[in-house]
Write a protein that holds these residues in place. Structure first.
Motif, short mmCIF file in Angstrom:
data_model
loop_
_atom_site.label_atom_id
_atom_site.label_comp_id
_atom_site.label_asym_id
_atom_site.label_seq_id
_atom_site.Cartn_x
_atom_site.Cartn_y
_atom_site.Cartn_z
N ARG A 191 27.81 -22.74 101.78
CA ARG A 191 26.73 -22.33 102.68
C ARG A 191 25.61 -23.37 102.78
O ARG A 191 24.52 -23.05 103.26
CB ARG A 191 26.14 -21.00 102.20
CG ARG A 191 27.13 -19.84 102.25
CD ARG A 191 26.50 -18.53 101.85
NE ARG A 191 27.45 -17.44 101.87
CZ ARG A 191 27.78 -16.73 102.95
NH1 ARG A 191 27.20 -17.01 104.11
NH2 ARG A 191 28.65 -15.76 102.88
N ARG A 192 25.87 -24.58 102.34
CA ARG A 192 24.85 -25.62 102.41
C ARG A 192 25.48 -26.93 102.84
O ARG A 192 26.63 -27.24 102.51
CB ARG A 192 24.19 -25.82 101.04
CG ARG A 192 23.34 -24.68 100.56
CD ARG A 192 21.95 -24.67 101.16
NE ARG A 192 21.11 -25.73 100.62
CZ ARG A 192 20.48 -25.66 99.45
NH1 ARG A 192 20.64 -24.60 98.66
NH2 ARG A 192 19.70 -26.64 99.05
N ARG A 248 24.05 -30.94 102.64
CA ARG A 248 23.03 -31.93 102.35
C ARG A 248 23.52 -33.26 102.86
O ARG A 248 24.71 -33.58 102.72
CB ARG A 248 22.76 -31.99 100.84
CG ARG A 248 22.33 -30.65 100.24
CD ARG A 248 22.44 -30.71 98.72
NE ARG A 248 22.00 -29.46 98.10
CZ ARG A 248 22.77 -28.41 97.89
NH1 ARG A 248 24.04 -28.45 98.28
NH2 ARG A 248 22.32 -27.33 97.33
N ASP A 302 18.77 -31.17 104.59
CA ASP A 302 19.39 -30.08 103.85
C ASP A 302 19.42 -28.86 104.75
O ASP A 302 18.38 -28.47 105.31
CB ASP A 302 18.58 -29.81 102.57
CG ASP A 302 19.27 -28.84 101.61
OD1 ASP A 302 20.30 -28.24 101.99
OD2 ASP A 302 18.75 -28.67 100.49
N TYR A 303 20.61 -28.25 104.92
CA TYR A 303 20.77 -27.11 105.81
C TYR A 303 21.45 -25.95 105.09
O TYR A 303 22.36 -26.14 104.29
CB TYR A 303 21.65 -27.46 107.01
CG TYR A 303 21.07 -28.49 107.94
CD1 TYR A 303 20.23 -28.10 108.99
CD2 TYR A 303 21.34 -29.84 107.77
CE1 TYR A 303 19.68 -29.04 109.85
CE2 TYR A 303 20.80 -30.78 108.63
CZ TYR A 303 19.97 -30.37 109.66
OH TYR A 303 19.43 -31.31 110.51
N GLU A 304 20.99 -24.74 105.39
CA GLU A 304 21.77 -23.54 105.11
C GLU A 304 22.66 -23.28 106.32
O GLU A 304 22.21 -23.37 107.46
CB GLU A 304 20.85 -22.33 104.88
CG GLU A 304 20.17 -22.33 103.53
CD GLU A 304 19.41 -21.03 103.29
OE1 GLU A 304 19.14 -20.33 104.29
OE2 GLU A 304 19.08 -20.75 102.13
N GLU A 310 24.28 -24.76 94.25
CA GLU A 310 24.10 -23.42 94.80
C GLU A 310 24.99 -22.44 94.04
O GLU A 310 26.17 -22.27 94.35
CB GLU A 310 24.47 -23.42 96.29
CG GLU A 310 24.22 -22.10 96.98
CD GLU A 310 24.77 -22.09 98.39
OE1 GLU A 310 24.46 -21.15 99.13
OE2 GLU A 310 25.51 -23.02 98.75
N GLU A 335 19.07 -28.02 91.59
CA GLU A 335 18.31 -26.98 92.27
C GLU A 335 17.47 -26.15 91.30
O GLU A 335 17.76 -24.97 91.07
CB GLU A 335 19.28 -26.07 93.03
CG GLU A 335 20.11 -26.76 94.09
CD GLU A 335 19.28 -27.16 95.30
OE1 GLU A 335 18.68 -26.27 95.93
OE2 GLU A 335 19.23 -28.36 95.59
#
Length: 298
Positions: free
Chosen positions: A51-52, A54, A70-72, A197, A248
Motif C-alpha cells: 500500500r505504499r 516510495r 512517498d505515496y499511499e 509498513e 518508519e
C-alpha cells in the motif's frame, strides 16, 4: 521462531494535476535543478509495498539525490500511479531500480542456485499466487542470490516501460547493500533493524552475513520481541552490543521508547554515505527512507 524466511550462518509543492487519482502523497520533495524532461541524467529508484510507493531520484553525474516522494496507494496500483504520475512512465532514465517489499523471499548461497529454480526455492515457505511470479537477484559481493515473489503486473510494468534499464529486486537486497556500504573496515558484528509498513527487517552482519529475515508486526511489543529473540539466538548482548535502527519511526515513538527500555546501545542510523543530498531533503529525518536511498549502491 515463527515463520522465518532465512536463518543461515556462513516538500516541495507540486501542481494538483500531477497527483495521481487514488494516491495519497505523504511526501513530495524535489530540488529545483531536477528536470524530468532529461531522464538520461538521472537514476530512478522505487520501493513498492502493498500500500505504499516510495521513490527517489539521483543525479547520476553529481551522485546527488534531487527528489524523494512517498505515496499511499490502493492495493496493486503501481501501474495506475505510473500512468498518472508526471515522470514514472517516462523512458530513457540512466538506471531504474525497483525493489518490492514483503516476506516472500529467501537467500541462497550463489553456488546452490540455478536459474529457473526460483519457484521451487520459494515453495518451501511461499506458494506463488496466480498473480505472482518468482524472480532472483544476485549479490556478487556477498556470494548470495535473493529469490523473491513479485506481482506479475509490477514486473511486467517495469520490463515494458523501462526495458534493459530496469532492475527488479527485493527490498532486503537494497537494505543489505546499504548496510554493507555503511559499515567501515573493522566494524564489530552488529544487528540492524529497518521498520517498514507493518514489517520489521532484521540483519546481523559481521565478517559475513549471518542473518536476514522479515517479520510482520502489529505493535511496539512485537518489534522488541523479535529483536530480543534474534539477539538471543545469535549470541548478541542487549546490554553491550550496538543496534542501529532505520525506517518508519520517530524519536518519541512508542517503538523507539520500548527499544530503549530493553537495549542500552540502540541508535538511529544515518543516511547512506558517499552521496550528496539536496537541501530539500533536510526536512526528513536521516534515518527515514534508508532502504530506497540504498538502491543507489545495489
Amino acid at each position: 521462531m515463527a515463520g522465518p524466511k532465512l536463518f543461515f550462518v556462513f516538500a516541495t509543492a507540486t501542481s494538483a494535476s500531477s497527483v495521481p487519482v487514488g494516491a495519497s502523497p505523504l511526501l513530495r520533495l524535489r530540488d529545483e535543478t531536477f528536470d524530468p524532461a532529461t531522464p538520461g541524467s538521472y537514476n530512478l529508484y522505487l520501493l513498492a509495498g502493498p500500500r505504499r510507493l516510495r521513490l527517489a531520484v539521483a543525479d547520476a553525474e553529481r551522485r546527488k539525490f534531487v527528489g524523494l516522494e512517498d505515496y499511499e496507494l490502493p492495493v496493486g496500483a503501481l501501474p495506475d500511479l505510473a500512468a498518472q504520475h508526471d515522470f514514472l512512465n517516462t523512458r530513457g532514465w540512466n538506471e531504474v531500480r525497483l525493489a518490492v517489499s514483503g516476506r516472500a523471499f529467501t537467500l541462497l548461497p550463489a553456488p546452490l542456485f540455478h536459474p529457473g529454480d526460483e519457484a521451487a526455492a520459494l515453495r518451501l515457505h511461499h506458494t506463488l499466487a496466480p498473480t505472482e511470479v518468482a524472480r532472483h537477484f544476485g549479490h556478487g559481493s556477498l556470494e548470495l542470490v535473493n529469490i523473491f515473489a513479485v506481482e506479475t503486473a509490477v514486473a511486467d510494468w517495469l520490463a515494458t516501460t523501462h526495458g534493459p534499464a530496469g532492475r527488479l529486486l527485493h527490498h532486503t537486497s537494497a537494505l543489505l547493500a546499504g548496510v554493507a556500504h555503511q559499515r567501515r573496515a573493522g566494524t564489530a558484528r552488529q544487528l540492524y533493524l529497518n521498520l517498514g509498513e507493518h514489517e520489521l527487517t532484521l540483519v546481523v552482519l559481521g565478517a559475513q552475513l549471518e542473518y536476514c529475515n522479515v517479520f510482520a508486526f502489529a505493535s511496539a511489543e512485537d518489534v522488541v520481541y523479535y529483536t530480543i529473540l534474534v539477539m538471543q539466538e545469535l549470541g548478541l548482548n542487549p546490554d553491550q552490543d550496538e543496534v542501529t535502527v532505520w525506517g518508519e519511526l520517530t524519536h518519541d515513538s512508542a517503538v523507539f521508547a520500548l527499544l530503549r527500555s530493553y537495549l542500552r546501545q540502540v541508535r538511529f542510523g544515518d543516511r547512506p554515505l558517499d552521496v550528496q543530498y539536496s537541501y530539500r531533503l533536510n526536512d526528513v529525518f536521516e534515518h527515514r527512507y534508508f532502504d530506497v536511498l540504498s538502491l543507489h549502491f545495489v
